[in-house]
Enzyme design. Structure first.
Site, mmCIF file in Angstrom:
data_model
loop_
_atom_site.group_PDB
_atom_site.id
_atom_site.type_symbol
_atom_site.label_atom_id
_atom_site.label_comp_id
_atom_site.label_asym_id
_atom_site.label_seq_id
_atom_site.Cartn_x
_atom_site.Cartn_y
_atom_site.Cartn_z
ATOM 1 C CB THR A 10 33.044 36.114 42.047
ATOM 2 O OG1 THR A 10 32.266 35.366 41.083
ATOM 3 C CG2 THR A 10 31.932 36.864 43.038
ATOM 4 C CG HIS A 11 35.105 37.849 45.641
ATOM 5 N ND1 HIS A 11 34.484 36.843 45.841
ATOM 6 C CD2 HIS A 11 34.262 39.020 45.998
ATOM 7 C CE1 HIS A 11 33.328 37.178 46.432
ATOM 8 N NE2 HIS A 11 33.155 38.469 46.394
ATOM 9 N N GLY A 22 43.609 28.486 32.733
ATOM 10 C CA GLY A 22 43.553 29.448 33.079
ATOM 11 C C GLY A 22 44.851 29.754 34.028
ATOM 12 C CG ASP A 37 42.973 31.088 37.872
ATOM 13 O OD1 ASP A 37 43.057 30.647 36.909
ATOM 14 O OD2 ASP A 37 41.845 30.870 38.983
ATOM 15 N NE ARG A 38 42.041 24.717 36.596
ATOM 16 C CZ ARG A 38 41.098 23.898 35.782
ATOM 17 N NH1 ARG A 38 40.615 24.290 34.728
ATOM 18 N NH2 ARG A 38 41.261 22.745 36.463
ATOM 19 N N GLY A 55 39.879 37.247 39.785
ATOM 20 C CA GLY A 55 38.767 36.248 39.660
ATOM 21 C C GLY A 55 37.625 36.604 38.910
ATOM 22 C CB VAL A 62 42.567 37.923 46.371
ATOM 23 C CG1 VAL A 62 43.183 37.898 47.573
ATOM 24 C CG2 VAL A 62 41.046 37.394 46.438
ATOM 25 C CG ASP A 121 44.086 35.340 42.115
ATOM 26 O OD1 ASP A 121 43.616 35.119 40.814
ATOM 27 O OD2 ASP A 121 43.410 34.757 42.911
#
Length: 265
Positions: free
Chosen positions: A10-11, A112, A114-115, A8, A13, A6
């Site tokens: 900033t990060h 997005g 991820d959403r 993102g 995972v 995943d």
């Protein structure tokens, strides 16, 4: 073993699944400048420490599922799967991939990946109606109907963005540690800022979710509220609306997407 990634803003995972169980996870910074070869070396270093995987990059990995909010990283990860995992089935979440989640938006392509993945996992784990609050670079609120449809959401500045902005724009302020203050009424500048961040964002979450639940269901109490994201633990003890904390919600959604597109095909 299924590798889920995943990405993102900033990060990033990563999670390793053995069946439905997540047996290992890692969190690294997202760097849009990393090349496919650099990402492959990073993956090899992380997975080489796991006892169930071998030294070879593809050893033990039977499938890969990826979503990304950063297009340049998605491009490089696509190259990683091609060059280093050529024989491993891979799903990259993008238009055309089966999620089973109807998107009731003016322009579904704007949402997005991820959403949508979070919405899928929320329905699978808790059913609908539901609201997913994801504490990431932005704090996002995603509404899922009783029929499992993604019906819309809210996007607000994230906690870390707000802390950074406060430190940059405030002449006598500075960047602070995200920690719980001794009391709501701060006795020094740092505690006053910590209180404003913690209780300010908690109030935002409670207010936004309460309004969303009223629109989402005739009985707002029927709406399940799930928190996820790296900064979720900060507000869990203060929010009055969060029902469940699921730190690996997106990774679980990626496992479900893989099953729908590869495992059952």
């Amino acid at each position: 073993m299924l590798l889920t990634i995943d990405v993102g803003n900033t990060h990033t995972v990563l999670g390793l699944f053995d069946g439905e169980e997540i047996v290992e996870h890692w969190r690294i910074s997202t760097d849009a400048r990393r090349t496919a070869d650099e990402l492959a070396v990073l993956l090899q270093g992380l997975m080489g420490m796991h006892p169930l995987l071998g030294d070879d990059l593809g050893d033990g990995i039977e499938g890969i599922s990826i979503c990304s909010t950063v297009p340049s990283v998605l491009h490089e990860l696509r190259e990683v799967t091609r060059r280093y995992y050529g024989d491993v089935p891979a799903v990259l979440v993008e238009p055309g991939v089966k999620t089973g989640v109807p998107i009731l938006m003016d322009n579904p392509k704007e949402v997005g990946a991820d959403r949508i993945i979070n919405a899928l996992a929320a329905v699978e784990l808790y059913g609908g109606p539901a609201v997913v609050v994801d504490f990431g670079t932005a704090t996002t609120f995603d509404a899922v109907s009783a029929r499992g449809e993604y019906v819309g959401g809210v996007i607000a500045p994230g906690i870390e963005i707000s802390v950074d902005a406060l430190g940059v724009k405030g002449a006598q302020l500075r960047k602070i540690e995200l920690a719980r203050p001794r009391s709501v009424i701060g006795k020094n500048t740092v505690e006053a800022m910590q209180s404003g961040i913690l209780y300010g964002f908690t109030g935002q979450v409670d207010g936004v979710v309460t309004r969303m639940a009223r629109e989402l269901a005739e009985d707002p109490d029927e709406v399940t509220v799930i928190a996820t994201g790296g900064l979720a633990p900060m507000v869990l003890g203060e929010s009055s609306v969060i029902d469940s904390h699921e730190p690996w919600l997106t990774l679980i959604g990626l496992r479900l997407v893989y099953e729908r597109n590869i495992a059952r095909s």
